[in-house]
Design a protein around this motif. Sequence first.
Motif, PDB file in Angstrom:
ATOM      1  N   VAL A  23      42.807  -8.341 -16.571  1.00  0.00           N
ATOM      2  CA  VAL A  23      42.228  -7.016 -16.763  1.00  0.00           C
ATOM      3  C   VAL A  23      40.867  -7.168 -17.422  1.00  0.00           C
ATOM      4  N   SER A  24      39.836  -6.637 -16.771  1.00  0.00           N
ATOM      5  CA  SER A  24      38.475  -6.699 -17.300  1.00  0.00           C
ATOM      6  C   SER A  24      38.032  -5.314 -17.753  1.00  0.00           C
ATOM      7  N   PRO A  25      37.067  -5.237 -18.654  1.00  0.00           N
ATOM      8  CA  PRO A  25      36.561  -3.926 -19.081  1.00  0.00           C
ATOM      9  C   PRO A  25      35.982  -3.121 -17.923  1.00  0.00           C
ATOM     10  N   SER A  26      35.390  -3.820 -16.945  1.00  0.00           N
ATOM     11  CA  SER A  26      34.829  -3.145 -15.777  1.00  0.00           C
ATOM     12  C   SER A  26      35.544  -3.651 -14.527  1.00  0.00           C
ATOM     13  N   VAL A  27      36.121  -2.719 -13.775  1.00  0.00           N
ATOM     14  CA  VAL A  27      36.838  -3.085 -12.548  1.00  0.00           C
ATOM     15  C   VAL A  27      36.271  -2.273 -11.392  1.00  0.00           C
ATOM     16  N   PRO A  28      36.285  -2.841 -10.180  1.00  0.00           N
ATOM     17  CA  PRO A  28      35.770  -2.069  -9.044  1.00  0.00           C
ATOM     18  C   PRO A  28      36.644  -0.868  -8.712  1.00  0.00           C
TER      19      PRO A  28
END
Length: 467
Positions: A134-139
């Motif tokens: 899980v990343s802070p920004s996801v597509p």
Amino acid sequence: MNYRRLASLALVVGAVICGLMGADVFGVQGNQVKKSAPSVVNLPTALWSIRRAPQPLIDAVGSLRLKSSLDSLLAGTNSCFIVNEGNASRAQGNPDVVLIPASTMKMFTAAAALNALGADAHFDTVAKVSGSEVSPSVPNLYLLGGGDPLLGTTTFRETLDKFAATRGAPITSLEKLADQIKSSGVKKVSEGIIVDDSRYDTTRFVTGWKDSYRSDGQIGPIGALTVNRGFAQDAVAPVDDPALFAAETLEKLLEERGVAVSGSAKRGRVPESSTSVGSVSSVPLSEIVEEMIRSSDNLAAEMITRELGLKVKNEGTTAAGVAAISDELKSLGVDVSQLSFSDGSGLGRSNRASCQSLVEVINTGERSGFSALWSGLPIAGETGTLTNQLKDTPLAGHLKAKTGSLAGVTGLTGLIDVRRPLRFSLLINGEFTEAGGVDLRSQAAQIIGAFPDAPGIDVLSPIPAGT
């Protein structure tokens, strides 16, 4: 009432009493004769008098009057009724005739669901991102529908509380899902939310339903991912695509929590490699069934029907679902040979059911795992669809029954406990408005609740003169 019809019953009762009492009266015990001195027995009530066992006669007269009163009330309609007290039939008329059941159909759907899915089953709505981290920004954020008919917002919860039938109904909080997504660490969704409602088919309304069911708020569009019952506002404005509406609603909740979402919502499938960033579960199926019966929730009935289709027939469609309902009812011992279903809610006028089959389902409520069939029943003058009906009658608080109403169709099936604990079903098809049908079934219910409306024993068998 002509009581001569009961003369034979009185003679039988008298004969039984004589057989039971004769030994003591005439000094006989088994094959031995008492040696006591003979005495004169003074019986103020004749030995053969029905006064010695009045209850069977009162019940018999009460049953005759009950059937006569219902027959008179329902003359000129296509109707059926059954009234049982325990294992005893108190009155019935055309019990096996199949008629349009309207929303009493939901009792079949409820029983089938409890049997196939189990009272503890629940429905999950899951949010995911692609990949294993899980990343802070996801597509994209993926929203997977699990068939929860109660998924909703706090605002919609407040709307439900405005209506007597839905006041206090449970919801599965979409806000809670938004909170979990934020807590997972996601801060930005750059290419929008992708919805996956592939669990069920995308036919939003059942063929044969009146168009007005959509516009007058009878039911929202059916789908595996539905928020606020598929209504945009105040439970009267149905949306076109419930899954996309769910995405739009979640997007607003995320933005309120500081999670930025760019791009338009679209349809798709959750990738095989994905990680959950939030999940909310419904209340147990038993509570969903209670709510469905109490408020006559059409969308819940239709979503449960498709879940049955998926579970029993491996196909999340209405056609598979109604076939599954028949299969499950048969496994419960309900005779379905003459029944036919086109949906799970009873909105369709091609559904057919009998009073006998409805009573058999009511009886199922005493089995382990099926108590929701009774606990969900609206209570006259108090809860659900009966909140504003029969308030100032002896049935208030004592009638628990599933209602059914369409133009020219009315029904009631459940439990009455005024003078006696009764289980009953009533279906009426004819030429009347919905309001007229409610009045007709209310009159019938009051007649049933008055059982045994029979004369006292002093009328049935007066005390002989001079005693």
